[in-house]
Enzyme design. Structure first.
Site, PDB file in Angstrom:
ATOM      1  N   ASN A  79       0.869  -1.179   0.000  1.00  0.00           N
ATOM      2  CA  ASN A  79       0.000   0.000   0.000  1.00  0.00           C
ATOM      3  C   ASN A  79       0.903   1.225   0.000  1.00  0.00           C
ATOM      4  OD1 ASN A  79      -1.762   2.082   0.575  1.00  0.00           O
ATOM      5  ND2 ASN A  79      -2.282   1.364   2.639  1.00  0.00           N
ATOM      6  N   TRP A  80       1.012   1.862  -1.150  1.00  0.00           N
ATOM      7  CA  TRP A  80       1.936   3.006  -1.262  1.00  0.00           C
ATOM      8  C   TRP A  80       1.398   4.271  -0.614  1.00  0.00           C
ATOM      9  CZ3 TRP A  80       4.800   3.316  -6.665  1.00  0.00           C
ATOM     10  CH2 TRP A  80       5.636   2.187  -6.778  1.00  0.00           C
ATOM     11  N   LYS A  81       0.103   4.263  -0.259  1.00  0.00           N
ATOM     12  CA  LYS A  81      -0.525   5.461   0.330  1.00  0.00           C
ATOM     13  C   LYS A  81      -0.292   6.672  -0.591  1.00  0.00           C
ATOM     14  CE  LYS A  81      -0.111   3.225   4.759  1.00  0.00           C
ATOM     15  NZ  LYS A  81       0.010   3.304   6.204  1.00  0.00           N
TER      16      LYS A  81
ATOM     17  N   HIS B  19      -9.452   1.321   4.953  1.00  0.00           N
ATOM     18  CA  HIS B  19      -8.169   1.469   5.649  1.00  0.00           C
ATOM     19  C   HIS B  19      -8.362   2.384   6.857  1.00  0.00           C
ATOM     20  CE1 HIS B  19      -4.065   2.597   6.592  1.00  0.00           C
ATOM     21  NE2 HIS B  19      -3.697   1.502   5.947  1.00  0.00           N
TER      22      HIS B  19
ATOM     23  N   GLU C 203      -6.692   4.712   8.013  1.00  0.00           N
ATOM     24  CA  GLU C 203      -6.444   6.144   7.768  1.00  0.00           C
ATOM     25  C   GLU C 203      -7.678   6.812   7.177  1.00  0.00           C
ATOM     26  OE1 GLU C 203      -2.760   5.654   5.594  1.00  0.00           O
ATOM     27  OE2 GLU C 203      -1.808   5.001   7.455  1.00  0.00           O
TER      28      GLU C 203
ATOM     29  N   GLU D  67      -5.257  -4.960  10.638  1.00  0.00           N
ATOM     30  CA  GLU D  67      -4.203  -3.975  10.852  1.00  0.00           C
ATOM     31  C   GLU D  67      -4.442  -3.243  12.165  1.00  0.00           C
ATOM     32  OE1 GLU D  67      -2.314  -2.711   6.907  1.00  0.00           O
ATOM     33  OE2 GLU D  67      -4.138  -1.550   7.091  1.00  0.00           O
TER      34      GLU D  67
ATOM     35  N   GLY E  15       2.831   2.063  10.754  1.00  0.00           N
ATOM     36  CA  GLY E  15       3.835   3.114  10.610  1.00  0.00           C
ATOM     37  C   GLY E  15       4.589   3.429  11.895  1.00  0.00           C
TER      38      GLY E  15
ATOM     39  N   SER F 128       3.541  -2.342  10.269  1.00  0.00           N
ATOM     40  CA  SER F 128       4.979  -2.498  10.488  1.00  0.00           C
ATOM     41  C   SER F 128       5.517  -3.869  10.097  1.00  0.00           C
ATOM     42  CB  SER F 128       5.343  -2.164  11.942  1.00  0.00           C
ATOM     43  OG  SER F 128       5.017  -0.803  12.221  1.00  0.00           O
TER      44      SER F 128
ATOM     45  N   GLY G 246       2.841  -1.136   4.232  1.00  0.00           N
ATOM     46  CA  GLY G 246       2.881   0.268   3.863  1.00  0.00           C
ATOM     47  C   GLY G 246       4.301   0.702   3.546  1.00  0.00           C
ATOM     48  N   GLY G 247       4.958   1.328   4.538  1.00  0.00           N
ATOM     49  CA  GLY G 247       6.277   1.925   4.350  1.00  0.00           C
ATOM     50  C   GLY G 247       7.279   1.017   3.648  1.00  0.00           C
TER      51      GLY G 247
HETATM   52  P1  PGA Z   1       2.994   0.163   7.570  1.00  0.00           P
HETATM   53  O1  PGA Z   1       1.510   0.407   7.011  1.00  0.00           O
HETATM   54  O2  PGA Z   1       3.485  -1.123   6.947  1.00  0.00           O
HETATM   55  O3  PGA Z   1       3.768   1.364   7.114  1.00  0.00           O
HETATM   56  O4  PGA Z   1       2.902   0.039   9.049  1.00  0.00           O
HETATM   57  C1  PGA Z   1       0.602  -0.655   6.819  1.00  0.00           C
HETATM   58  C2  PGA Z   1      -0.705  -0.147   6.267  1.00  0.00           C
HETATM   59  O5  PGA Z   1      -1.171   0.927   6.663  1.00  0.00           O
HETATM   60  O6  PGA Z   1      -1.299  -0.807   5.387  1.00  0.00           O
END
Ligand code: PGA
Length: 249
Positions: free
Chosen positions: A11-13, A95, A97, A165, A171, A211, A232-233
């Site tokens: 997930n590149w956000k 998600h 967020e 998640e 993150g 993470s 994500g990251g």
């Molecule tokens: P993260 O994000 O791997 O940077 O913790 C995961 C996500 O939000 O899908």
């Protein structure tokens, strides 16, 4: 015993300009025949070009959100049909967020999932507890409620992927203990089986997110009822994500 093919989903956000597309080529060169399903969810601006580049590679492309309606006066939004029209096959919905920033409710996430299915997309439905909820012992209640509320009837192993998640792990570099991850994943599996029956309930992939990194992906991926990761990251750079793909393969 059901065998579920593992998934490494990135997930590149809100990250990635045109030049970031080269990461996909690097990933595919480093993992030409991955032992797991690989999905990358770039920002909407890159969906079309990424889907074109990935047509020959063993990489699926997904959106990060879609509107619940198929068209109309919704400035700035993108429908599931539009996501599918780019060549994408998946879409993330719910998600944390988006739940936090835009107040997306389970009912809305459910409507988005229905829209995704209507467009022929596989929905990656995200659920997970906040730190307060975990500390107050409410994790399974929250996750169970989100699962029931966010997924419409008609789920199958092909049209649905669930991503657990924990919000506090996203993150932050913090993750639950492996025992805690298994507890939630076993619970999600039991709920899926109870609602959708043995065949479907055991076919839906349940990803862990929060993470996930090159150094913990293989261990997390080996836990009970963990069918891969939503990353994500660590999905932004092919060097890292490639290791996660290898760890989950
Ligand atoms: P993260 O994000 O791997 O940077 O913790 C995961 C996500 O939000 O899908």
């Amino acid at each position: 015993m059901t065998t579920r093919r593992k998934i490494a989903a990135g997930n590149w956000k809100m990250n990635g300009l045109q030049q970031a597309l080269t990461e996909v080529e690097a990933l595919s060169a480093a993992n030409p025949a991955p032992g797991c399903e690989v999905i990358i969810c770039p920002p909407a601006t890159l969906l079309r070009s990424m889907a074109k580049r990935c047509a020959e590679a063993a990489i699926n492309v997904g959106g990060q959100d879609c509107h619940q309606n198929s068209a109309g006066a919704h400035t700035g939004d993108i429908s599931a049909e539009m996501v599918a029209d780019t060549g994408a096959t998946h879409v993330i919905v719910g998600h944390s967020e988006r739940r936090e920033t835009y107040g997306e409710t389970d009912a809305l996430v459910r409507a988005k999932t229905t829209a995704a299915w209507g467009a022929g997309l596989t929905a990656i439905v995200c659920i997970g507890e906040t730190l307060d909820q975990r500390e107050s012992g409410a994790t399974l209640d929250i996750v169970g409620g989100q699962l029931a509320g966010s997924i419409p009837d008609g789920a199958s192993g092909e049209n649905l992927v669930v991503a657990y998640e924990p919000v506090w792990a996203i993150g932050t570099g913090k993750i639950p203990t492996y025992g805690e991850i298994e507890e939630v994943h076993d619970f999600i599996r039991a709920r899926l089986v109870r609602r959708f029956g043995d065949t479907t309930g055991n076919a839906v992939r349940v990803l862990y997110g929060g993470s996930m990194k090159p150094d913990n992906a293989a261990e997390i991926g080996a836990l009970s009822n963990v069918d891969g990761g939503l990353v994500g990251g660590a999905s932004l750079k092919a060097a890292d994500f490639g290791k996660i793909v290898a760890g989950l393969s």
